[in-house]
Write a protein that holds these residues in place. Sequence first.
Motif, PDB file in Angstrom:
ATOM      1  N   GLY A 197      15.799  25.087  21.865  1.00 26.96           N
ATOM      2  CA  GLY A 197      14.591  25.865  22.052  1.00 26.96           C
ATOM      3  C   GLY A 197      14.581  26.559  23.401  1.00 26.96           C
ATOM      4  N   PRO A 198      13.501  27.292  23.700  1.00 27.80           N
ATOM      5  CA  PRO A 198      13.429  28.079  24.934  1.00 27.80           C
ATOM      6  C   PRO A 198      13.403  27.248  26.211  1.00 27.80           C
ATOM      7  CG  PRO A 198      11.315  28.097  23.788  1.00 27.80           C
ATOM      8  CD  PRO A 198      12.300  27.486  22.858  1.00 27.80           C
ATOM      9  N   LEU A 199      12.902  26.020  26.151  1.00 26.67           N
ATOM     10  CA  LEU A 199      12.882  25.178  27.351  1.00 26.67           C
ATOM     11  C   LEU A 199      14.304  24.777  27.744  1.00 26.67           C
ATOM     12  CD1 LEU A 199       9.800  22.851  26.687  1.00 26.67           C
ATOM     13  CD2 LEU A 199       9.891  25.082  27.819  1.00 26.67           C
ATOM     14  N   LEU A 250       9.450  29.232   9.949  1.00 29.08           N
ATOM     15  CA  LEU A 250      10.632  28.422   9.653  1.00 29.08           C
ATOM     16  C   LEU A 250      11.751  29.285   9.080  1.00 29.08           C
ATOM     17  CD1 LEU A 250      11.991  25.641   9.460  1.00 29.08           C
ATOM     18  CD2 LEU A 250      10.939  25.388   7.198  1.00 29.08           C
ATOM     19  N   ALA A 251      11.410  30.169   8.146  1.00 19.37           N
ATOM     20  CA  ALA A 251      12.430  31.016   7.526  1.00 19.37           C
ATOM     21  C   ALA A 251      13.081  31.928   8.563  1.00 19.37           C
ATOM     22  CB  ALA A 251      11.810  31.841   6.401  1.00 19.37           C
ATOM     23  N   ILE A 256       8.423   8.164  25.619  1.00 20.70           N
ATOM     24  CA  ILE A 256       8.731   9.210  24.656  1.00 20.70           C
ATOM     25  C   ILE A 256       8.896  10.529  25.402  1.00 20.70           C
ATOM     26  CG2 ILE A 256       7.891  10.489  22.656  1.00 20.70           C
ATOM     27  CD1 ILE A 256       8.740   7.648  22.012  1.00 20.70           C
ATOM     28  N   ASN A 257       9.966  11.251  25.121  1.00 17.63           N
ATOM     29  CA  ASN A 257      10.329  12.459  25.862  1.00 17.63           C
ATOM     30  C   ASN A 257       9.577  13.676  25.322  1.00 17.63           C
ATOM     31  OD1 ASN A 257      11.747  14.809  26.802  1.00 17.63           O
ATOM     32  ND2 ASN A 257      13.459  13.481  27.350  1.00 17.63           N
ATOM     33  N   SER A 258       8.553  14.133  26.063  1.00 15.60           N
ATOM     34  CA  SER A 258       7.755  15.265  25.594  1.00 15.60           C
ATOM     35  C   SER A 258       8.483  16.591  25.774  1.00 15.60           C
ATOM     36  CB  SER A 258       6.410  15.297  26.325  1.00 15.60           C
ATOM     37  OG  SER A 258       6.586  15.446  27.718  1.00 15.60           O
ATOM     38  N   PHE A 259       9.424  16.668  26.725  1.00 17.87           N
ATOM     39  CA  PHE A 259      10.152  17.916  26.946  1.00 17.87           C
ATOM     40  C   PHE A 259      10.875  18.340  25.676  1.00 17.87           C
ATOM     41  CE2 PHE A 259      13.933  20.355  27.910  1.00 17.87           C
ATOM     42  CZ  PHE A 259      13.513  21.257  28.869  1.00 17.87           C
ATOM     43  N   LYS A 260      11.592  17.414  25.047  1.00 15.61           N
ATOM     44  CA  LYS A 260      12.371  17.795  23.872  1.00 15.61           C
ATOM     45  C   LYS A 260      11.459  18.130  22.688  1.00 15.61           C
ATOM     46  CE  LYS A 260      13.349  13.118  22.134  1.00 15.61           C
ATOM     47  NZ  LYS A 260      14.429  12.141  21.800  1.00 15.61           N
ATOM     48  N   TRP A 261      10.349  17.409  22.565  1.00 18.44           N
ATOM     49  CA  TRP A 261       9.385  17.727  21.510  1.00 18.44           C
ATOM     50  C   TRP A 261       8.850  19.152  21.693  1.00 18.44           C
ATOM     51  CZ3 TRP A 261       6.995  15.531  17.193  1.00 18.44           C
ATOM     52  CH2 TRP A 261       7.333  14.210  16.887  1.00 18.44           C
ATOM     53  N   ASN A 262       8.420  19.475  22.899  1.00 17.64           N
ATOM     54  CA  ASN A 262       7.865  20.805  23.160  1.00 17.64           C
ATOM     55  C   ASN A 262       8.906  21.896  23.004  1.00 17.64           C
ATOM     56  OD1 ASN A 262       5.102  20.178  23.756  1.00 17.64           O
ATOM     57  ND2 ASN A 262       5.760  19.305  25.695  1.00 17.64           N
ATOM     58  N   ASP A 263      10.149  21.587  23.334  1.00 11.64           N
ATOM     59  CA  ASP A 263      11.252  22.534  23.177  1.00 11.64           C
ATOM     60  C   ASP A 263      11.373  22.947  21.718  1.00 11.64           C
ATOM     61  OD1 ASP A 263      13.431  24.004  24.204  1.00 11.64           O
ATOM     62  OD2 ASP A 263      14.852  22.391  23.733  1.00 11.64           O
ATOM     63  N   TRP A 264      11.397  21.940  20.815  1.00 10.52           N
ATOM     64  CA  TRP A 264      11.476  22.255  19.384  1.00 10.52           C
ATOM     65  C   TRP A 264      10.190  22.878  18.866  1.00 10.52           C
ATOM     66  CZ3 TRP A 264       8.342  19.331  15.887  1.00 10.52           C
ATOM     67  CH2 TRP A 264       8.406  19.802  14.570  1.00 10.52           C
ATOM     68  N   ALA A 265       9.042  22.296  19.213  1.00 12.85           N
ATOM     69  CA  ALA A 265       7.762  22.759  18.673  1.00 12.85           C
ATOM     70  C   ALA A 265       7.518  24.233  18.975  1.00 12.85           C
ATOM     71  CB  ALA A 265       6.623  21.904  19.230  1.00 12.85           C
ATOM     72  N   SER A 266       7.936  24.667  20.157  1.00  9.49           N
ATOM     73  CA  SER A 266       7.681  26.057  20.547  1.00  9.49           C
ATOM     74  C   SER A 266       8.474  27.046  19.704  1.00  9.49           C
ATOM     75  CB  SER A 266       8.011  26.253  22.025  1.00  9.49           C
ATOM     76  OG  SER A 266       9.377  25.992  22.291  1.00  9.49           O
ATOM     77  N   LEU A 305       8.690  26.939  16.498  1.00  9.91           N
ATOM     78  CA  LEU A 305       8.045  27.084  15.189  1.00  9.91           C
ATOM     79  C   LEU A 305       6.535  27.288  15.277  1.00  9.91           C
ATOM     80  CD1 LEU A 305       9.993  24.381  13.143  1.00  9.91           C
ATOM     81  CD2 LEU A 305      10.294  26.858  13.088  1.00  9.91           C
ATOM     82  N   GLY A 306       6.020  27.414  16.503  1.00 12.43           N
ATOM     83  CA  GLY A 306       4.599  27.688  16.653  1.00 12.43           C
ATOM     84  C   GLY A 306       3.692  26.509  16.368  1.00 12.43           C
ATOM     85  N   VAL A 307       4.234  25.285  16.485  1.00 16.22           N
ATOM     86  CA  VAL A 307       3.400  24.089  16.359  1.00 16.22           C
ATOM     87  C   VAL A 307       3.205  23.486  17.746  1.00 16.22           C
ATOM     88  CG1 VAL A 307       4.004  23.597  13.971  1.00 16.22           C
ATOM     89  CG2 VAL A 307       5.433  22.695  15.799  1.00 16.22           C
TER      90      VAL A 307
END
Length: 316
Positions: free
Chosen positions: A84-86, A297-298, A193-203, A205-207
């Motif tokens: 992701g962008p992070l 997602l697509a 729990i690592n929030s950096f990696k979660w936010n990296d992916w979430a960003s 897909l707009g979640v």
Amino acid sequence: MKPYYWESQHGNFGDDLNLWLWDFLLQGFREVHPETLLVGVGTVLSKALLEGTGHKLVLGSGFGYGSLPDMSDANEWDIRCVRGPLTAKKVGVDESLGIVDPAVMVADMPEYRNIPKTVKKSFVPHWESAVAGLWGEVCSTVGINYIDPRGDAKEVIADIARSELIIAESMHGAILADAFRVPWVAVSTSPSINSFKWNDWASTLGVTYRPRQIPVSTRAEAMLKGTRFWGVGFDAGQAPTANTSAMNDDGEVMVREQEPRVTGLRSAAKQMLAAPSTLALWQASRAEPQLSSDRALAERKERFLNVLDGVRRDYL
């Protein structure tokens, strides 16, 4: 070429899927370029893991732990995309290369298409929670299906796909749920729990990563994660003070097998102590879930497929 992945001694499906996903995405990759390491799914862009491992092809990996290796040498690093962008910003490549976690492509595998929904709600904990917690029993108490992230990766993923709702402490539990169009609720049992990696992916897909807090379920889990259990705080990795050979994995004195009544009482006591965890998990199961849009997602999957086309041209 061979796939690289972080191998947990306990097993972790989000890392273990590297063993077969790339055979589907890049057929024949193992027969070419033996000097190249395919660095794919996982939070593995770490100096401790990858420095000095030769030529590397990076496809969707993420940063999140430790420090980055020196990735400036183009002769050693071929960075086609990251999670992701992070991660892209950390690595120093264009944000457009922060596409998505490649695990989303699992949903395109023939064996996972059209899996019927047979489970209402499932919980996928982080592997550390599975190691030290009482989550199978907690889930049983509130009628939620328990998915152990340490199980066989293909079976874990199929269990996610057949669920109608996923409660995820495991990031890849949420990633796979979203890929299968299963609504999900994020939860967290500790600051570890690592929030950096979660936010990296979430960003990508707009979640939004907004985990509901759930107390740890056992003293051993609190000791492993460095959090509190029934008002008592522990340092991360703190060892029990008594003789560990006489203790079980909850850090409590073991009971002889010939004392079933005491064992039953101990089990009941553990479940009672896990009552706050049970309530919080039940509440999470009733919370408003998230799901990325079909379009988002697509679009990300299409961009990732375009990257794979470039890899085929250059490597296969």
